[in-house]
Each structure stands twice: as structure tokens, then as C-alpha cells.
Design a protein around this motif. Structure first.
Motif, mmCIF file in Angstrom:
data_model
loop_
_atom_site.group_PDB
_atom_site.id
_atom_site.type_symbol
_atom_site.label_atom_id
_atom_site.label_comp_id
_atom_site.label_asym_id
_atom_site.label_seq_id
_atom_site.Cartn_x
_atom_site.Cartn_y
_atom_site.Cartn_z
ATOM 1 N N GLY A 10 6.103 -15.494 -11.728
ATOM 2 C CA GLY A 10 6.588 -14.158 -11.367
ATOM 3 C C GLY A 10 5.465 -13.157 -11.544
ATOM 4 N N THR A 11 5.699 -12.120 -12.344
ATOM 5 C CA THR A 11 4.658 -11.123 -12.597
ATOM 6 C C THR A 11 3.989 -11.355 -13.948
ATOM 7 O OG1 THR A 11 6.292 -9.622 -13.557
ATOM 8 C CG2 THR A 11 5.812 -9.375 -11.191
ATOM 9 N N SER A 12 4.288 -12.497 -14.579
ATOM 10 C CA SER A 12 3.704 -12.846 -15.876
ATOM 11 C C SER A 12 2.848 -14.086 -15.729
ATOM 12 C CB SER A 12 4.815 -13.107 -16.900
ATOM 13 O OG SER A 12 5.631 -11.980 -17.059
#
Length: 75
Positions: A10-12
Motif C-alpha cells: 500500500g503506502t507503507s
């Protein structure tokens, strides 16, 4: 030795555990694991342990509540 590669999730960023590693840790998808400091500056991954989690909660509360006492004892 087990090698883990940092990957985007995801965004991690995270690590993907292979089947062998999950079996050794005794974890499954959705479980919580702890990343703690080990002697010598390394890191250790351990499976979630409710008893350990409760002990850590109590220790953190004690350190917050009795900060001045602990500071005095350290001197």
C-alpha cells in the motif's frame, strides 16, 4: 539464516514472510508480532504473546506513573 526483503505494501513498507518462516514463528496472516532489540544491537522478531503484552503495558504504566522515583533510583 532467513532473508527478508523490504517491499511496498500500500503506502507503507513491510516484509513478506515465506511459509517456512511463518511456521517457525507459529504465526498466520493477521497475527501480531513484536520486533524488539536484541543484545549486541540486533533485532528479534517474536510472535504475539498476550502475557508478555500485559507485562509490557504494566511496565510502561509504572514508568509513567513513577518516573521521578525511577530517576532517583538511577542516580
Amino acid at each position: 539464516m532467513i532473508t527478508l526483503k523490504v517491499t511496498t505494501v500500500g503506502t507503507s513498507e513491510g516484509f513478506i514472510l515465506d511459509r517456512e518462516t511463518k511456521l517457525k514463528l507459529g504465526v498466520k496472516t493477521g497475527d501480531t508480532v513484536y520486533l524488539t532489540e536484541a543484545p549486541g544491537g540486533g533485532l528479534r522478531i517474536t510472535p504475539y504473546n498476550p502475557d508478555f503484552a500485559r507485562q509490557m503495558e504494566l511496565a510502561e504504566q509504572l514508568m509513567r506513573d513513577d518516573r521521578e522515583v525511577l530517576r532517583a533510583m538511577a542516580e
